[in-house]
Every structure is written in C-alpha cells, then in structure tokens.
Design a protein around this motif. Sequence first.
Motif, short mmCIF file in Angstrom:
data_model
loop_
_atom_site.label_atom_id
_atom_site.label_comp_id
_atom_site.label_asym_id
_atom_site.label_seq_id
_atom_site.Cartn_x
_atom_site.Cartn_y
_atom_site.Cartn_z
N SER A 221 0.83 -1.20 0.00
CA SER A 221 0.00 0.00 0.00
C SER A 221 0.86 1.26 0.00
N ARG A 222 0.30 2.32 -0.57
CA ARG A 222 1.01 3.59 -0.77
C ARG A 222 0.05 4.71 -0.44
N GLY A 223 0.62 5.84 -0.07
CA GLY A 223 -0.17 7.05 -0.06
C GLY A 223 -1.09 7.23 1.13
N SER B 16 13.01 7.59 -11.53
CA SER B 16 11.70 8.16 -11.87
C SER B 16 10.62 7.30 -11.26
N PHE B 17 9.52 7.93 -10.88
CA PHE B 17 8.31 7.18 -10.53
C PHE B 17 7.29 7.48 -11.61
N GLY B 18 6.96 6.51 -12.41
CA GLY B 18 6.09 6.74 -13.54
C GLY B 18 6.74 7.75 -14.46
N ALA B 19 6.00 8.81 -14.79
CA ALA B 19 6.53 9.81 -15.72
C ALA B 19 7.35 10.86 -14.98
N LYS B 20 7.32 10.82 -13.64
CA LYS B 20 7.96 11.89 -12.87
C LYS B 20 9.40 11.53 -12.53
N GLU B 21 10.33 12.35 -13.03
CA GLU B 21 11.73 12.10 -12.71
C GLU B 21 12.06 12.80 -11.39
N VAL B 22 12.46 12.03 -10.40
CA VAL B 22 12.74 12.59 -9.08
C VAL B 22 14.24 12.87 -8.93
N LEU B 23 15.08 11.90 -9.28
CA LEU B 23 16.52 12.14 -9.28
C LEU B 23 16.98 12.13 -10.73
N GLY B 40 17.30 21.26 0.74
CA GLY B 40 16.52 21.32 -0.49
C GLY B 40 15.04 21.33 -0.17
N GLY B 41 14.24 21.83 -1.11
CA GLY B 41 12.81 21.96 -0.87
C GLY B 41 12.12 20.62 -0.69
N SER B 42 10.86 20.68 -0.24
CA SER B 42 10.08 19.45 -0.06
C SER B 42 9.83 18.80 -1.41
N GLY B 43 9.89 17.50 -1.44
CA GLY B 43 9.56 16.77 -2.66
C GLY B 43 10.64 16.82 -3.71
N THR B 44 11.87 17.20 -3.34
CA THR B 44 12.95 17.25 -4.33
C THR B 44 13.73 15.94 -4.38
N GLY B 45 13.29 14.94 -3.63
CA GLY B 45 13.94 13.63 -3.75
C GLY B 45 15.01 13.35 -2.72
N LYS B 46 15.02 14.09 -1.63
CA LYS B 46 16.05 13.86 -0.61
C LYS B 46 15.88 12.49 0.06
N SER B 47 14.63 12.21 0.44
CA SER B 47 14.38 10.90 1.07
C SER B 47 14.62 9.76 0.09
N VAL B 48 14.21 9.97 -1.16
CA VAL B 48 14.43 8.93 -2.17
C VAL B 48 15.92 8.65 -2.33
N LEU B 49 16.74 9.71 -2.31
CA LEU B 49 18.19 9.54 -2.43
C LEU B 49 18.73 8.64 -1.30
N PHE B 90 14.40 7.61 10.47
CA PHE B 90 13.40 7.96 9.45
C PHE B 90 12.69 9.26 9.80
N GLN B 91 12.15 9.87 8.74
CA GLN B 91 11.49 11.16 8.86
C GLN B 91 10.42 11.18 9.95
N GLY B 92 9.58 10.17 10.01
CA GLY B 92 8.53 10.16 11.04
C GLY B 92 8.88 9.28 12.23
N1 LIG Z 1 7.72 4.87 -3.50
C1 LIG Z 1 7.33 5.94 -4.23
N2 LIG Z 1 6.48 5.79 -5.24
C2 LIG Z 1 6.08 6.84 -5.99
N3 LIG Z 1 6.50 8.10 -5.80
C3 LIG Z 1 7.35 8.33 -4.78
C4 LIG Z 1 7.82 7.25 -3.94
N4 LIG Z 1 8.66 7.77 -3.01
C5 LIG Z 1 8.73 9.10 -3.28
N5 LIG Z 1 7.96 9.44 -4.33
C6 LIG Z 1 7.80 10.78 -4.92
O1 LIG Z 1 9.09 11.31 -5.13
C7 LIG Z 1 9.15 12.68 -4.83
C8 LIG Z 1 10.28 12.98 -3.87
O2 LIG Z 1 9.97 12.43 -2.63
P1 LIG Z 1 10.90 12.57 -1.36
O3 LIG Z 1 12.24 12.03 -1.64
O4 LIG Z 1 10.16 11.95 -0.22
O5 LIG Z 1 10.98 14.14 -1.14
P2 LIG Z 1 11.74 14.94 0.00
O6 LIG Z 1 12.83 15.69 -0.69
O7 LIG Z 1 10.72 15.87 0.58
O8 LIG Z 1 12.25 13.96 0.99
C9 LIG Z 1 7.79 13.05 -4.27
O9 LIG Z 1 7.07 13.72 -5.27
C10 LIG Z 1 7.14 11.73 -3.95
O10 LIG Z 1 5.76 11.79 -4.16
#
Ligand SMILES: Nc1ncnc2c1ncn2[C@@H]1O[C@H](COP(=O)(O)OP(=O)(O)O)[C@@H](O)[C@H]1O
Lengths: 257, 259
Positions: A221-223, B16-23, B40-49, B90-92
């Motif tokens: 699950s997500r979101g 990328s997640f789907g069409a959205k390139e995060v890194l 960096g701003g929110s949603g810029t991919g820091k956690s994903v990195l 972790f963040q939370g």
């Molecule tokens: N597992 C995932 N599946 C789809 N999209 C994701 C996933 N993890 C993160 N994202 C998307 O990637 C983008 C960057 O997320 P994140 O790294 O959490 O940002 P932040 O820089 O605030 O930590 C966000 O738009 C988020 O919705």
Amino acid sequence: MNPVAYTGRAALSILAEIGAISIFALRGAFAWVSGPFYTREFITAAQRIGFNSLPVVGLTAIFTGAALALNIYDGSARFNAETFLPQILAVSIVRELGPGFAALMVAGRSSSGMAAELGAMRVSDQIDAMSTLAVDPFKYLISPRILATTIMLPFIVLVADIIGILGGWLVAVYALDFEGATYIRNIDAFLTTEDVTSGLVKAGVFGFLISVMGCYYGYKSRGGAQGVGGATRSAVVASAVAILASNYIMTSLFVDF
Amino acid sequence: MTEQPLKISIRGLKKSFGAKEVLSGVDLDLEEGKSLVIIGGSGTGKSVLLKCVLGLITPDNGEIAIDGVNILKLSPFERARKTRQIGMLFQGAALFDSLKVWENVAFRLIYGEGKAHGPSRNAAMDRLAQVGLPPEVGDLSPNELSGGMQKRVALARAIAADPDMLFFDEPTTGLDPITADVINRLIVDRVKAVGATAISITHDMVSARKIADEIAMIHQGRIVWRGPASEIGASGNPYVDQFVNGRAEGPIKMSLKNT
Ligand SMILES: Nc1ncnc2c1ncn2[C@@H]1O[C@H](COP(=O)(O)OP(=O)(O)O)[C@@H](O)[C@H]1O
Ligand SMILES: [Mg+2]
C-alpha cells in the motif's frame, strides 16, 4: 477508448497482478526456510486468528445449519425423502458450507486486519525501518501470518462443522420432530473421512489465500490513510474471489464422477 | 590535509516514478568520518536519495559505491550485508508501535542478530541513557511518547548496533526549537562517539549549521551546490541564497502542485 483495447488492457493488468501476487505468495510462504523462524510472531498471529474468528464463525455456523435444516426438509419432503435430512445436511456442511462460510468470515476479519496493519506499517516507514535493522520483513511479518492462517483455518472449520451440524440438529429435533440420538447416529454412519478431510484441505487453501491477499495488499500500500483504506478493501474482495474460485476448482477435483 | 578514503560515492543516480523524474543524475562523494547535510525543498527527492543508498529503492541508473564497491552490482544478499552498516533515523521516526520502546531499540540485536533478550534489554537501556531517556521510558509504548522523545528513541535504535554510517531524515522537522536543539546536539554527540560517517537531511538552516561539516543543496533532482558549512552564508549561489534566506523570489520556483 476503444472497448476492445480497454478490455484487453484490463485483462493484462489482472494477469500482471495475479503474477505479482503469486511471486509474493511464494516468497512469503518460504522466506522462513533459511531462518530465522520468528516463533513469537507466529504464535501471536495464530492466537489472533483463532480467538478473534471463533465467535463470529460459530454464530455464522449455527444459523447456517439451522436454516439449511429447514430448507432441506422443505425440499426433500417434495419427494418424501425428508428422513435423509441429517445426512444431506452433514455432507453439505462439512464439504461446502463449513469451509466456505468460515473462510469468508475470516477473510472479512483477518484479511482486512492484516492489510490495515501492514499498510499502516508501510506508510509510516516501519517496514523500511525493519530492513535497515537487518530483519527481513518477509521473515518477520509475512511468513508467520501466512503459516499461522493456513494452519489455523482447518481447526476453525472443524469447529464450524460441529456447530453447524448442531444448529441443524436443534431445528430438526425441536421444530421438525426428529429423534435426537437417531439423527446423530445417521450422520455418524453416513459421513466418510473423505467428506471431512476434503473440507479441511479446502480450509487450509482458503487460509493461505486469505493471508496472502491481506499481506500483499497491506505490504504494497502507498499514499497515507487513503492508501491503507484501499488496501483493506482490495484484500477483502480479492480474498473472497480467490476463496470462491478455488472452492470450485477443489470441489471439481474432490468429487469424482 | 591528507585525503580520506571515500566512504560513499554516488555517480549519475537517476530515479523516476512513472513519468515523474525525481533524481536526474545525482553526483555526491563523502569522505569517511565526515558529516554532510543535504538541504533542499520538499519533494525534491532527498528521502528517495537516502532510500536508494539504503537499498530500499532501486534506482533506474547510476552508481552507488560504499567503501569503493558499487552496491547496485551486488547480489541482493551481498548488498544487504553492505547496507546493514548504515543506521537510519526515518522522517517520522518509524518506531514499531506494536512493540515497547526498549524492544524497538533492541530490535536489531534480538531479531536481526539473534541475541538473548536479557543482555539486549540492558544494551537498549544503555542506548536510551545515551540519548537522555530514563529506563522507565523503555517499558512504554511508542505512541505514549512526545514527538521529540520518539526522535530520541529512533536515534537510540539507529545507533544500537554501532553502525559506521548514520543517515538522518529531517530529524528536527516538527519539533519546537529547544527540542530541536537537543536532538541536534545528540546527533553531533552520537555521530562523534560512534565515529560514523553521517548524512543528514533538513530544511532547518540552524540544524544544518550545527550538524554539518559540509552542506550540499539538491534542486530538481541534482546537486546544485556543495561546500563547507562555514561558507553557506556566502556561497554566491542563487539557489542556496534563496533557500538559506527563505525567500519566495528567486530561481527556485515552488509550483503549488508539487509541494
Ligand atoms: N515509492 C514511491 N512511489 C512513488 N512516488 C514516490 C515514492 N517515493 C517518493 N515518491 C515521490 O518522489 C518525490 C520525492 O519524494 P521525497 O524524496 O520523499 O521528497 P523529500 O525531498 O521531501 O524527501 C515526491 O514527489 C514523492 O511523491
Ligand atoms: Mg523526505
């Protein structure tokens, strides 16, 4: 969109989902083999499924047995076969209705419960945290739940069988003037071991499917809260469909013509 | 100054997640024993990195080397062995809410390493003391704790196995300034005590200055600036200036949709 393309795409995505669930199920069922086996998690899961489900399964079974007795009596009286009520009722319950109803009730409770619990863990990063702490979530979270549900469901169904037959007995004796001891003796003489074991085998398979669906939709699950809500819904629907479909397949294998 | 060996080296990382390139091609090196803060701003991919380095997300492209070994080329088993040296906050907080606080801290010892309950419990209580929590807290459930205490427990859990790398994802977000300062001090203190290489994510410039040897700024999936923490105020980089001074006007455009 063109309806043929739409139907084709939907069929493909269902096939892809079934494939993903199958891989998940195999991984979940066998992850514990290479150790460690988390006994405490297994026991907690087994207790939860057993104790939480028994009251609701018992209630379902007694009313099903009671209603079934009335229906069989009414139907078989049309060709003067009402004396076979005990036998027909017992076979229907142990082969079909006991496993089916018990599984559907457990699906409603445990499959959704697992999806909600694992889903909440997923969206709050607890499952990722577990991996960083050198513990495989498949071994700690998934395997114990799948094994516990698969092993517990036959026991729950056995209880449901007994209570269902009792429900039929109550109606037969108090409303339809059957003689209590003869009723039991007739069932005892008629039922075969295969009647009972085929139902228990079904129960094991249903338990496996219920826990796989609950774990799969929770784990994926997500979101946020909305995602978790969707996961519980998908888990219950998928469990119910899987129970009914596999029931038909198993029945056609068990009944030889 | 002698060159330290590189603990972490990231090249051309894309996800990328789907069409959205995060890194979109992150390059980042970190020397052993250094503390890097990523802003960096929110949603810029820091956690994903961070999750890519931890092996929790598989990147589409690029290279992540830990101690000179590209972990993306390893088998899942070997990769897990490598990423296991990283402790993560972790963040939370991500505490296991079905377990007591001490079981959270001892989780890795008991369930990951198969140690006995008694000694693990003692070790957990020691860790709790190191983050300033009394032993009574150990028997509480995580949801009985305040946000700041949860972060402390999560820190105790992350350091419980003496990892040689520590990642902190927004450790002070959502905390009041005083609690945030306590957490910052604990982080600096524990990173030194464990001797770990650290990466922290924050958008709090006060925290960044306290924790960092060096600061890197991520924007639109790339590192746009990197330098010593002392130079962050005079970077001459328009992105960094806008972020550090918290201005809405500048090269960083916040689209309402993506934040
Ligand atoms: N597992 C995932 N599946 C789809 N999209 C994701 C996933 N993890 C993160 N994202 C998307 O990637 C983008 C960057 O997320 P994140 O790294 O959490 O940002 P932040 O820089 O605030 O930590 C966000 O738009 C988020 O919705
Ligand atoms: Mg983040």
